[in-house]
Design a protein around this motif. Structure first.
Motif, short mmCIF file in Angstrom:
data_model
loop_
_atom_site.label_atom_id
_atom_site.label_comp_id
_atom_site.label_asym_id
_atom_site.label_seq_id
_atom_site.Cartn_x
_atom_site.Cartn_y
_atom_site.Cartn_z
N TYR A 3 -3.56 -12.72 -1.35
CA TYR A 3 -2.78 -11.96 -0.38
C TYR A 3 -1.67 -12.80 0.25
O TYR A 3 -0.56 -12.33 0.46
N ALA A 65 0.52 -10.97 -9.52
CA ALA A 65 0.56 -10.23 -8.26
C ALA A 65 1.66 -10.77 -7.36
O ALA A 65 2.41 -10.02 -6.74
N SER B 26 -2.88 -0.86 -2.67
CA SER B 26 -3.05 -0.62 -4.12
C SER B 26 -4.39 -1.17 -4.60
O SER B 26 -5.06 -0.55 -5.43
N GLN B 27 -4.82 -2.33 -4.07
CA GLN B 27 -6.13 -2.88 -4.45
C GLN B 27 -7.25 -1.93 -4.04
O GLN B 27 -8.17 -1.66 -4.80
N TYR B 28 -7.15 -1.43 -2.80
CA TYR B 28 -8.18 -0.55 -2.25
C TYR B 28 -8.26 0.77 -3.02
O TYR B 28 -9.33 1.17 -3.46
N LYS B 31 -9.49 0.40 -6.63
CA LYS B 31 -10.88 0.02 -6.74
C LYS B 31 -11.78 1.22 -6.46
O LYS B 31 -12.80 1.42 -7.11
#
Lengths: 125, 124
Positions: A3, A65, B26-28, B31
């Motif tokens: 992140y 990323a 986007s990750q959340y 997933k």
């Protein structure tokens, strides 16, 4: 931790977008050339980067990323495009607003496709 | 607007947060759910259009606009990923989803930007 890298890359992507915007800004011109330019350039870069560098050199997920989502993702913008179009409509420049949307739709897809093809071509060559 | 280090830093700091926010969403979403449509990008683009529209409607001060508008909302939303997802749908021959994705993104983005702008105008 990834992140933080996405954020740092986003810092540079956003700054670069702003700096290019200042150089391309012309108070006499009624059309958002700067956003259109960074969006089209970024569309090409992200597609090319994704298919050339990532597939060919199998870059780690962290770098993908950071550079793709963080840097190029922040370099380009959608909110500014929407709001600039609304401002053009508000000023009564219906034609310029529609032209802006048309160039963004077609130009973005064209350049993204070009980056994709060039990236893929490099992979098979 | 002029080119000073302070202004660039304002935009960059907003960009730092915006990119992390977009990446986290986007990750959340990817997933937890699996949609046929690239919903994560769609959400950030439409929400960001509304927020930026509101800032322009309210006519926030220049430094706030550079930080939260150009930086935060500019980076929270993205054009390159949106286009790449469109190309991927095209490559996979998913034409219906391709058209729906584009219509909802541009239609929704413009509508929400206008709603934000109009709402912001009420305050000045």
């Amino acid at each position: 931790m990834v992140y933080i890298w996405v954020g740092i890359a986003g810092f540079f992507g956003a700054s670069l977008r702003y700096i290019i915007g200042l150089f391309l800004f012309d108070a006499d011109v009624y059309f958002p050339f700067s956003t259109l330019s960074v969006n089209l350039l970024g569309s090409f870069l992200l597609a090319w980067f994704t298919f050339k560098l990532v597939h060919k050199y199998s870059i780690s997920a962290k770098w993908k990323a950071a550079l793709g989502t963080g840097f190029v993702g922040s370099f380009t913008t959608f909110s500014t495009l929407s709001v600039e179009t609304i401002v053009l409509f508000e000023r009564g420049s219906l034609f310029l607003g529609i032209l802006y949307i048309f160039l963004s739709i077609s130009g973005g897809l064209l350049l993204s496709n070009l980056g994709f093809s060039l990236g893929k071509g490099g992979q098979t060559a | 607007m002029k080119l000073t280090l302070f202004h660039i830093l304002l935009v960059g700091c907003g960009g730092f947060l915006g990119a992390i926010g977009r990446f986290a969403i986007s990750q959340y979403v990817n997933k937890k759910y699996s949609f046929k449509l690239p919903v994560a990008t769609l959400i950030v683009n439409i929400v960001g259009s509304f927020m930026l529209g509101m800032m322009v409607g309210v006519e926030v001060a220049e430094s706030i606009y550079l930080w939260l508008g150009v930086g935060l909302m500019g980076s929270f939303t993205t054009f390159s990923t949106f286009k790449l997802e469109g190309i991927q749908l095209h490559v996979d021959n998913k034409w219906n989803i391709f058209i729906i994705y584009n219509v909802v993104s541009y239609g929704g983005g413009l509508l929400l930007a206008y709603m934000g702008f109009a709402l912001g105008r009420l305050y000045i």
